[in-house]
Design an enzyme around this catalytic site. Sequence first.
Site, short mmCIF file in Angstrom:
data_model
loop_
_atom_site.label_atom_id
_atom_site.label_comp_id
_atom_site.label_asym_id
_atom_site.label_seq_id
_atom_site.Cartn_x
_atom_site.Cartn_y
_atom_site.Cartn_z
N ASP A 1 0.76 -1.26 0.00
CA ASP A 1 0.00 0.00 0.00
C ASP A 1 0.79 1.31 0.00
OD1 ASP A 1 -1.85 -1.99 0.30
OD2 ASP A 1 -2.76 -1.19 2.11
N GLU B 1 0.89 -9.77 11.29
CA GLU B 1 0.79 -9.34 9.88
C GLU B 1 2.18 -9.05 9.30
OE1 GLU B 1 -1.50 -5.78 9.72
OE2 GLU B 1 -1.77 -5.83 7.54
C1 2M8 Z 1 -3.52 -4.21 3.19
O1 2M8 Z 1 -4.34 -3.48 2.31
C2 2M8 Z 1 -5.66 -3.02 2.64
C3 2M8 Z 1 -6.28 -2.44 1.37
O2 2M8 Z 1 -6.33 -3.44 0.42
C4 2M8 Z 1 -5.72 -1.96 3.70
O3 2M8 Z 1 -4.70 -1.49 4.19
O4 2M8 Z 1 -6.85 -1.59 4.05
C5 2M8 Z 1 -2.28 -4.66 2.40
O5 2M8 Z 1 -1.28 -5.16 3.25
C6 2M8 Z 1 -2.68 -5.70 1.37
O6 2M8 Z 1 -1.56 -6.22 0.70
C7 2M8 Z 1 -3.47 -6.85 2.00
O7 2M8 Z 1 -3.94 -7.71 0.99
C8 2M8 Z 1 -4.62 -6.35 2.86
C9 2M8 Z 1 -5.27 -7.48 3.67
O8 2M8 Z 1 -4.29 -8.21 4.37
O9 2M8 Z 1 -4.18 -5.35 3.76
#
Ligand code: 2M8
Length: 417
Positions: free
Chosen positions: A159, A383
């Site tokens: 992101d 995470e």
């Molecule tokens: C994170 O992304 C989401 C948006 O898609 C967020 O921050 O709200 C990122 O780390 C992404 O790579 C990942 O797929 C998602 C869910 O783990 O979180």
Amino acid sequence: MGRSMDEIARDILRSNDRGGYTIPTAGLYPYQWNWDSAFAAWGFSTFNPDRAWTELERLFEAQWDTGMVPHIVFWKPDPGYFPGPEVWRTATHPPTSGISQPPVAAILARLILRADDAAGRERIAALYPKLLASHRWWHRHRCSAGPAAITHPWESGRDNCPDWDPGMANVDGSRVGPYTRRDTGHVDASMRPTKADYDRYLAIVQFGRGCGWDQDEIVRNGPFLMADPAMTFILIRAHRDLAAIGRDLGQDVSEIDGWIGALTEGLAEIWNADLGVHDARDLRTGAFANTLGSGAFLAWLSGDVPPEVEARLVAVWDRTRYGIPSADPGASNFEPRRYWRGPMWPVVNALIALGLADAGRSDLAERLRAETAESIRAGGFNEYFDPMDGTPCGGANFTWTAAIWLTWAGRDAAEVA
Ligand code: 2M8
């Protein structure tokens, strides 16, 4: 006696299961995410191959008619996440986001198949045309500049990494109107993207929504368009795996071979001669990001890496204690705990290690596995991690960290080979 790490990892996958699809972690991420789900499938394949295939099948149930596999599938409403379906307004059933995410499904489907061919034969035959349609979508809608491009930082999966700073500088986030973030209610705000980032993320979503998610219009006139080395490397590898699956199924894969050739040639467009590695590039202005983080390390996924490039990459890795950082600790904008602006992500390490192993660099693959395993063993299934001191960060009981523990980080070198 306490539960083993493997048992805990399996329990995380089971407890994040929402009935055929797996959420990344309860609270922070209550929906099905595209690449998280593919990793979940890989994890499930170590103890329940049927469930692994179901995970991929559920993801592709949300595939658009255009072939795009959306980055989030909003199966059930949940007020705990922002921006939800009422912001994206894609008019699809189920509601989804309007962008995609790294297409790792073919890479992982091939590994899942290899682990239990009998369990997967029919499932992969049914999935193959859908995978093919999604790869065709990538070629048609994201690869016209040569390398693979992204239309939103969220599309990259990484992101807020510094790679996107030049493209984000072009985005006007001042007119998005009021909104309430939910992420900072679940996780310390110092670990998350900033408000300025979120304003711009929403401005890009508002543009997509405004044109009814017309992908040609988004690529032509959208506020953000950057070429992404990581996506390019992943897509080359995914195309190769899809072609191998297709050949096994007796399909003509010449179309896929053409995409591989075009993307490989496209790599020249993102070669940053000053940095001596492939680098993110703003396709609106031509400016390079001049960053060296985990995106560049994914080069091994697409093939061999020349010794001088390897030396530059390993010099960055040598600055950390725990795995490959999302951004260079030697750069002035390095933030070891702020999401993708420095931290180490076990899931990205797992992908890099796949490339390293295939390129015959089992020494580096094993170093990466050991450093990743050490941080998970000491800190838990978080995470992501601070790459300097191993502090676990972000959401806990995270699906993809559990999944890559079962498939890779928790296996010793003999088993991984
Ligand atoms: C994170 O992304 C989401 C948006 O898609 C967020 O921050 O709200 C990122 O780390 C992404 O790579 C990942 O797929 C998602 C869910 O783990 O979180």
